[in-house]
Design an enzyme around this catalytic site. Structure first.
Site, PDB file in Angstrom:
ATOM      1  CB  SER A  35      -9.171  33.615  12.043  1.00 55.12           C
ATOM      2  OG  SER A  35      -9.591  34.235  11.839  1.00 55.12           O
ATOM      3  CG  ASP A  51     -13.376  37.556  16.055  1.00 61.03           C
ATOM      4  OD1 ASP A  51     -13.776  39.021  16.418  1.00 61.03           O
ATOM      5  OD2 ASP A  51     -13.528  36.885  14.638  1.00 61.03           O
ATOM      6  N   GLY A  70     -18.169  33.229  10.854  1.00 64.92           N
ATOM      7  CA  GLY A  70     -18.545  34.354  12.148  1.00 64.92           C
ATOM      8  C   GLY A  70     -17.911  34.004  13.241  1.00 64.92           C
ATOM      9  CB  ALA A 102     -10.360  30.203  18.037  1.00 63.74           C
TER      10      ALA A 102
END
Ligand code: PMV
Length: 338
Positions: free
Chosen positions: A120, A164, A116, A122
């Site tokens: 991935s 993300d 969380g 980043a």
């Protein structure tokens, strides 16, 4: 040799509901993935992963990235890590119009995998940035975020929001609503992370929420209420001084909203005993608020506490494997070495 790094993130508010068009506010944290890229004379790709929650491995494969690498570590872990690096390579080759470009790639990450915290994303953001720069075709940030999103979308079979990858690219706090992504001002929030050592199955958790939302009107209402929490949180952030230490009053109000958000996520079935235990330990220790972050089912919680009590309490909580403070990362992806 080009080295880029990109931060992980927490969801201040809004995970899961963002899948159904509600807004979400993720915030980047000072835990980074660093990707080193060295172009090769041939079309091969060699990947060394230092600490992607693995003991470390090196794989090398040919020009077509489809083949399975031959390495001596458990297949699912390698596939999980390799899938993202592979997708980043494809995006970089396509962005630079260099389909046969080969690379030596080293990934170092201090973000726990699948927990969380956006590990991935980043890796993908830093990887595409480093590879396109190494090919002398750097992307602007919006294009980089978009390429990174496409890489995640591909690896996760369409189960990816832009949250993300946009947050990791831009840094700071961002607002995501469908395809609409914007950086927003935020004070220097005192995040504390608790990690249970595990990871949730994002696909299964998203599917579970979808099913409940379709079956029960009150579950659909719950998803909408999470959107209301996000909007209330945005208003609070908009009234704060950017990048300054927030007042106790503001922390208390944001914390209330985080507590509420966690309750609604639990109602939707995505919390876990370990996550609830860490959330309650943080609250009992005086945190202003605490909630799970990301898909849930296991992984991490995020609490707000400028003092030392919450990390200490979490480190003594059964089921908490690691507790650490994580300041807001105001800088997103960045070049560490040209
Ligand atoms: O666990 P993470 O950080 O991949 O977050 C998942 C967030 C969800 O809203 C559940 C799904 C998504 O792609 O937005």
């Amino acid at each position: 040799m080009t080295v880029c790094s990109a931060p992980g993130k927490v969801y201040l508010f809004g995970e899961h509901a963002v899948v159904y068009g509600e807004p979400a506010v993720p915030a980047a944290i000072e835990r980074r993935a660093r990707v080193t890229v060295e172009p090769r004379a041939d079309d091969r790709v060699r990947v060394t992963a230092e600490d992607l929650s693995l003991d470390g491995f090196t794989v090398e494969y040919g020009g077509s990235t489809g083949g399975r690498p031959n390495v001596d570590v458990p297949t699912p872990l390698v596939e999980a890590a390799m899938g993202y690096v592979d997708a980043a390579v494809r995006q970089a080759r396509s962005a630079a119009d260099a389909p046969d470009a080969g690379f030596d790639i080293t990934v170092e990450s201090d973000i726990p995998l699948g927990a969380g915290l956006g590990s991935s994303a980043a890796v993908v953001v830093a990887g595409i940035d480093a590879a396109t720069r190494a090919l002398d075709e750097p992307l602007d940030r919006r294009d980089l975020a978009d390429r990174a999103y496409r890489a995640e979308f591909e690896v996760q079979d369409g189960q990816a929001s832009r949250a993300d990858t946009f947050c990791s690219t831009m840094g700071g706090a961002v607002r995501v609503e469908g395809d609409d992504c914007e950086p927003i001002d935020a004070p220097n929030l005192p995040f504390v992370i608790g990690f249970d050592g595990g990871a949730g199955d994002t696909g299964a958790l998203v599917a579970g929420v979808r099913e409940r939302r379709e079956r029960y009107r009150f579950a659909a209402d719950t998803v909408r209420s999470i959107g209301d929490i996000v909007r209330a949180g945005e208003e609070l952030l908009a009234g704060a001084v950017p990048e300054a230490d927030p007042s106790r009053e503001l922390l208390a109000e944001l914390g209330d909203l985080m507590d509420f958000n966690h309750g609604l996520l639990a109602a939707l079935g995505v919390s876990a005993r370990s996550l609830d235990a860490m959330v309650w330990a943080a609250r009992d220790a005086g945190a202003h608020g605490a909630k799970l972050t990301g898909a849930g089912g296991g992984g991490c919680i995020v609490a707000l506490d400028p003092d030392t009590e919450t990390p200490t309490a979490l480190s003594f909580t059964q089921g908490c494997e690691a507790a650490f403070r994580a300041e807001l990362a105001t800088e997103g992806v960045r070049v560490e070495a040209p």
